[in-house]
Design a protein around this motif. Structure first.
Motif, PDB file in Angstrom:
ATOM      1  N   ASN A  13       1.980   8.758   7.796  1.00  0.00           N
ATOM      2  CA  ASN A  13       2.148   7.334   8.070  1.00  0.00           C
ATOM      3  C   ASN A  13       2.855   7.050   9.397  1.00  0.00           C
ATOM      4  O   ASN A  13       2.664   5.974   9.979  1.00  0.00           O
ATOM      5  CB  ASN A  13       2.900   6.654   6.923  1.00  0.00           C
ATOM      6  N   VAL A  59       0.385   0.689   8.577  1.00  0.00           N
ATOM      7  CA  VAL A  59      -0.528   1.758   8.186  1.00  0.00           C
ATOM      8  C   VAL A  59      -1.971   1.273   8.076  1.00  0.00           C
ATOM      9  O   VAL A  59      -2.920   2.031   8.323  1.00  0.00           O
ATOM     10  CB  VAL A  59      -0.044   2.387   6.860  1.00  0.00           C
ATOM     11  N   ASN A  74       4.164  -2.466   7.629  1.00  0.00           N
ATOM     12  CA  ASN A  74       4.359  -1.026   7.792  1.00  0.00           C
ATOM     13  C   ASN A  74       3.369  -0.447   8.789  1.00  0.00           C
ATOM     14  O   ASN A  74       3.519   0.694   9.226  1.00  0.00           O
ATOM     15  CB  ASN A  74       4.305  -0.292   6.448  1.00  0.00           C
ATOM     16  N   ASP A 122       7.894  10.356   7.576  1.00  0.00           N
ATOM     17  CA  ASP A 122       6.861  10.681   6.593  1.00  0.00           C
ATOM     18  C   ASP A 122       7.460  11.196   5.290  1.00  0.00           C
ATOM     19  O   ASP A 122       6.848  11.059   4.223  1.00  0.00           O
ATOM     20  CB  ASP A 122       5.881  11.702   7.173  1.00  0.00           C
ATOM     21  N   ASN A 161       0.814  -1.216   0.000  1.00  0.00           N
ATOM     22  CA  ASN A 161       0.000   0.000   0.000  1.00  0.00           C
ATOM     23  C   ASN A 161       0.848   1.266   0.000  1.00  0.00           C
ATOM     24  O   ASN A 161       0.321   2.364  -0.223  1.00  0.00           O
ATOM     25  CB  ASN A 161      -0.928   0.011   1.217  1.00  0.00           C
ATOM     26  N   LEU A 162       2.156   1.130   0.241  1.00  0.00           N
ATOM     27  CA  LEU A 162       3.037   2.291   0.261  1.00  0.00           C
ATOM     28  C   LEU A 162       4.062   2.213  -0.862  1.00  0.00           C
ATOM     29  O   LEU A 162       4.301   1.153  -1.430  1.00  0.00           O
ATOM     30  CB  LEU A 162       3.777   2.383   1.599  1.00  0.00           C
ATOM     31  N   CYS A 203       7.618   3.493  -0.443  1.00  0.00           N
ATOM     32  CA  CYS A 203       8.652   4.146   0.353  1.00  0.00           C
ATOM     33  C   CYS A 203       9.817   4.553  -0.541  1.00  0.00           C
ATOM     34  O   CYS A 203      10.162   3.866  -1.496  1.00  0.00           O
ATOM     35  CB  CYS A 203       9.126   3.213   1.460  1.00  0.00           C
ATOM     36  N   ARG A 224       8.335   7.624   3.934  1.00  0.00           N
ATOM     37  CA  ARG A 224       7.279   6.611   3.857  1.00  0.00           C
ATOM     38  C   ARG A 224       5.900   7.170   3.549  1.00  0.00           C
ATOM     39  O   ARG A 224       4.950   6.397   3.393  1.00  0.00           O
ATOM     40  CB  ARG A 224       7.219   5.823   5.172  1.00  0.00           C
ATOM     41  N   GLY A 225       5.785   8.478   3.458  1.00  0.00           N
ATOM     42  CA  GLY A 225       4.502   9.060   3.092  1.00  0.00           C
ATOM     43  C   GLY A 225       3.879   9.844   4.240  1.00  0.00           C
ATOM     44  O   GLY A 225       3.935   9.443   5.402  1.00  0.00           O
TER      45      GLY A 225
END
Length: 340
Positions: free
Chosen positions: A134, A97, A95, A127, A23-24, A26, A130-131
């Protein structure tokens, strides 16, 4: 001549990639981009259950779930529950999330023994890599799991950190924060490796994460500080001898144990597309669409791979599995409880 099964060192641990999806995306990992290169579908629940059953028959004790991101699978709870029904100690790498309070309870009810969350540093840095947002999502999942530890005293909550140019100067205070303020049970630290990126990106993007030669003295100082801190937190950080090798790794040295590498004798990795590895840094030793695990385990190809590893004839690396070797002073791992 192929050795009989009872003469082959007993497999202890299996790492199963349950999905190729994540879903990520990174910054230091191109795994998500590999999905388009992988034409095989993820293993079905029935296939995974078949693998688990055979693993239990082979005497495997420790079962690791990773990916991709395991939580993208809606049947992850059934996978964990089935492994636990066969008395496999089960750990999941995530992860975090996609894990909220409901998911935490379902994972614990399914029988998960240990969970490792990926974080790279304080919120702003994490973040960035990794976004956005998150860090807090992952931290919420960590604290939710920790809230169950009184009721489930054997539950272990860990954090895994990829050490890079971005975070090596923050590794000591961040470790203190995780262990003392948040209360996680253990931290694993792995140096950034080029193979986290697609081959076409390694030349252009590796320098963003690798620690250059001119910063190695600074890295060594931080590692020394971390080792000193670890003395006050026994068992909660990687072994001292492992940490000492990290600066050597970043200057291009590869670690090969003096008595050869025992990992292929005790470890299996099964990719999401059903190829079997005895080391994630090498080629597959078998294909589960053509052979059973037992057949692969008995194959001459595997036997030769294991013998070469024990003779020290490999490229060397500093992967997380080496923490087992360092912790046991290069002898065969007889009790992998140290992982949990």
């Amino acid at each position: 001549m192929i050795e009989s099964l009872d003469r082959i060192p007993q497999l202890k641990r299996v790492n199963l990639l349950v999905t190729k999806y994540c879903n990520l995306h990174c910054r230091m990992c191109d795994y998500k981009k590999r999905v388009t290169l992988n034409k095989r579908k993820d293993s079905s629940l029935s296939q995974i259950q078949s693998f688990i059953r055979e693993l239990a028959d082979l005497g495997v004790k420790f079962f690791e779930l990773s990916g991709g991101e395991p939580m993208v699978r809606k049947d992850i709870y059934q996978i964990i529950s089935y492994a636990k029904s066969l008395n496999l100690k089960t750990v999941m790498f995530t992860n975090g999330v996609l894990i909220g309070p409901l998911e935490v309870k379902r994972l614990i009810d399914a029988g998960l023994d240990s969970i490792s969350f990926s974080l790279e540093g304080p919120e702003s840095l994490n973040d960035r890599l990794r976004g956005r947002g998150n860090f807090q999502k992952t931290l919420n999942a960590i604290t939710d799991f920790l809230s169950y530890c009184t009721e489930h005293p054997n539950l272990e909550v860990m954090v895994g950190i990829t050490l890079s140019k971005y975070n090596f100067q923050l590794i000591v205070p961040f470790s203190e924060y995780l262990l003392e303020e948040i209360g996680v049970h253990k931290i694993t630290i792995n140096p950034f490796e080029k193979d986290m990126l697609l081959s076409k990106n390694r030349l252009t993007r590796s320098s963003e994460f690798e620690i250059p030669t001119e910063l190695i003295p600074d890295l060594t100082k931080e590692i020394d500080k971390l080792i000193e801190y670890g003395e006050s937190m026994p068992g909660k950080l990687p072994p001292t001898s492992f940490l000492h090798e990290i600066p050597n790794f970043f200057v291009g040295k590869k670690f090969i144990p003096p008595d050869g590498c025992p990992i292929p004798s005790i470890f299996y990795g099964i990719s999401e597309d059903r190829y079997v590895y005895s080391c994630w840094k090498s080629y597959p030793i078998g294909d589960l669409e053509k052979m059973s695990l037992t057949e692969i385990f008995r194959s001459e190809y595997y036997q030769q791979f294991r013998r070469l590893a024990l003779a020290g004839k490999c490229n060397g690396c500093l992967s997380s599995c080496y923490m087992e070797i360092f912790s046991h002073r290069y002898h065969f791992v007889k009790d992998l409880d140290i992982l949990f």
